[in-house]
Scaffold this active site. Structure first.
Site, short mmCIF file in Angstrom:
data_model
loop_
_atom_site.label_atom_id
_atom_site.label_comp_id
_atom_site.label_asym_id
_atom_site.label_seq_id
_atom_site.Cartn_x
_atom_site.Cartn_y
_atom_site.Cartn_z
N GLY A 38 0.81 -1.20 0.00
CA GLY A 38 0.00 0.00 0.00
C GLY A 38 0.84 1.25 0.00
O GLY A 38 2.04 1.22 -0.30
N GLY B 158 6.05 -5.76 12.58
CA GLY B 158 7.44 -6.20 12.52
C GLY B 158 8.37 -5.09 12.05
O GLY B 158 8.05 -3.90 12.18
N THR C 262 6.33 -10.55 14.92
CA THR C 262 6.75 -11.30 13.74
C THR C 262 6.96 -12.75 14.13
O THR C 262 7.59 -13.03 15.15
CB THR C 262 8.04 -10.76 13.11
OG1 THR C 262 8.52 -11.67 12.12
CG2 THR C 262 9.14 -10.53 14.14
N ASP D 98 8.85 -14.53 12.54
CA ASP D 98 10.24 -14.81 12.16
C ASP D 98 11.22 -14.61 13.31
O ASP D 98 12.36 -15.10 13.25
CB ASP D 98 10.67 -13.91 10.99
CG ASP D 98 9.77 -14.07 9.78
OD1 ASP D 98 9.14 -15.14 9.65
OD2 ASP D 98 9.69 -13.13 8.97
N MET E 65 8.81 -20.82 7.09
CA MET E 65 9.00 -19.38 6.94
C MET E 65 10.18 -18.90 7.79
O MET E 65 10.82 -19.68 8.48
CB MET E 65 7.73 -18.63 7.31
CG MET E 65 6.63 -18.70 6.27
SD MET E 65 5.17 -17.76 6.78
CE MET E 65 4.30 -17.65 5.22
N GLY E 66 10.42 -17.59 7.73
CA GLY E 66 11.51 -17.00 8.49
C GLY E 66 12.27 -15.95 7.73
O GLY E 66 13.12 -15.26 8.28
N HIS F 193 1.64 -20.29 4.93
CA HIS F 193 0.85 -19.45 5.80
C HIS F 193 0.15 -20.22 6.92
O HIS F 193 -0.44 -19.59 7.82
CB HIS F 193 -0.17 -18.67 4.99
CG HIS F 193 0.46 -17.58 4.16
ND1 HIS F 193 1.18 -17.85 3.02
CD2 HIS F 193 0.50 -16.25 4.32
CE1 HIS F 193 1.63 -16.72 2.50
NE2 HIS F 193 1.22 -15.73 3.27
#
Length: 368
Positions: A80, A119, A142, A144, A186-187, A289
């Site tokens: 955005g 994050g 986060t 991560d 993820m990460g 996800h």
């Protein structure tokens, strides 16, 4: 605002979703209510600050029952007009007109403070808003776990718990079919989820961005297991683990799309190459996800609640430009500017890495 009205603060959730966001919102609302403050929840992250401003009044009644819910009742976007992240630790400046418009919204609504939950990218936006004159505090979020100045972020524990459970399930099918099962997690550019879940879930190989690796030690580990009568293996790969030639495996951001590159696909490539070099049938599972959804663990619910409560405390104390930080056993405030623009990654000589090595887990970097 006239003095006849109660003090008013705002809260928003930016960037990717994570388990525990609703617990933070609830913590903010309940702590503010104790002070007699009103809370406005801005929808779709920072975009809700722009005309026509999108927000709703939050109170104890309409936030009842959200503690255990995943996602965020306010919605969030990571693309955005406020997008600042363009790569690992790299950012750009927001349009000054956009920042000024957001500040005007905050001023017109009479907010004495704004809680920004997010994050590295979202907190970078928050820092730019603060520099533009918006009184705000940050809450680190986060899965991560790659944000500086806090020992842990909420969402991480839930993601690791899910990945560990997935390894438990993959173990039985790998053993039954005598396969190598590769799990991609993820990460981004940090290997915390891969390392924690890999150790907790009994992985045989863990590949992370912080440690360069090659296929020879991986294949050797598989052969060693075969010699011991265990013709199967579990491999955990962080999505940001670079290929042996140093390249990232990623999908393009898309035509005209601004933001970080979309990582993904390294797990499948690893599985294919393991099968080619070892002759052992291999399969890849990408958790994606799934790691970000669902209810938060007990640890994340408690941490997120503490963060929300302490964000209100920072506003009450006038510590704007600060974010809450978990520094056991306390939750303290640290400058947002100290926590952004650099990633918190695993140190190759850390106890976490030494633990994995002591267990005989291959990190893909062993020497003959």
């Amino acid at each position: 605002m006239s003095s006849e009205y109660p003090p008013r603060i705002g809260v928003l959730t930016g960037g990717g979703d994570a388990p525990g966001l609703n617990a933070v919102i609830r913590g903010v609302v309940k702590a503010a209510a104790q002070l007699g403050w009103e809370v406005l929840g801005f929808e779709r992250g920072f975009e809700g600050l722009l005309p026509p401003a999108s927000f709703r009044v939050l109170n104890n009644e309409n936030t009842k029952g959200i503690l255990h819910l995943g996602g965020t009742i306010l919605g969030t976007v990571n693309r955005g007009r406020f997008t600042v992240k363009v790569g690992a630790g790299k950012t750009r400046k927001c349009d000054p007109n956009v920042l000024a418009t957001a500040r005007a919204t905050v001023e017109s609504l009479g907010l004495i403070g704004l809680v920004c939950i997010g994050g590295d990218g979202s907190l970078t936006i928050a820092q730019q808003l603060f520099d533009a004159g918006v009184p705000l505090v940050g809450v680190p979020k986060t899965i991560d776990n790659d944000l500086e100045c806090t020992v842990v972020t909420f969402g991480f524990d839930t993601a690791v718990a899910f990945a560990t459970e997935a390894l438990d399930r993959l173990h039985t099918t790998a053993a039954s079919h005598e396969r190598v099962m590769v799990m991609e997690v993820m990460g981004r550019h940090a290997g915390w989820i891969a390392a924690h879940s890999g150790i907790a879930g009994g992985a045989d190989v863990i590949l992370i961005p912080e440690i360069p690796w090659t296929f020879e030690p991986i294949v050797r580990k598989i052969r060693q297991r075969e010699a011991l009568g265990r013709p199967f293996a579990l491999v955990v790969v962080a999505e940001g683990a670079r290929w042996p030639d140093g390249a990232l495996v990623a999908r393009a951001t898309g035509a005209g799309r601004v933001g970080e590159v979309r990582l993904g696909g390294v797990g499948q490539r690893v599985a294919e190459e393991i099968e080619r070099q070892s002759g052992r049938e291999s399969r890849c599972v990408v958790l994606g996800h799934l790691q970000r959804g669902g209810p938060p663990t007990t640890f994340d619910r408690l941490l997120a609640t503490r963060f929300g409560v302490n964000a209100v405390r920072l506003i009450a104390e006038g510590q704007f430009g600060y974010m809450v930080s978990h520094q056991p056993p306390e939750t303290v405030g640290v400058p947002i500017c100290d926590a952004i623009h650099r990633l918190r990654t695993i140190q190759p000589e850390s106890d976490l890495v030494r633990t994995a090595q002591a267990l005989g887990i291959s990190l893909g970097n062993e020497r003959e």
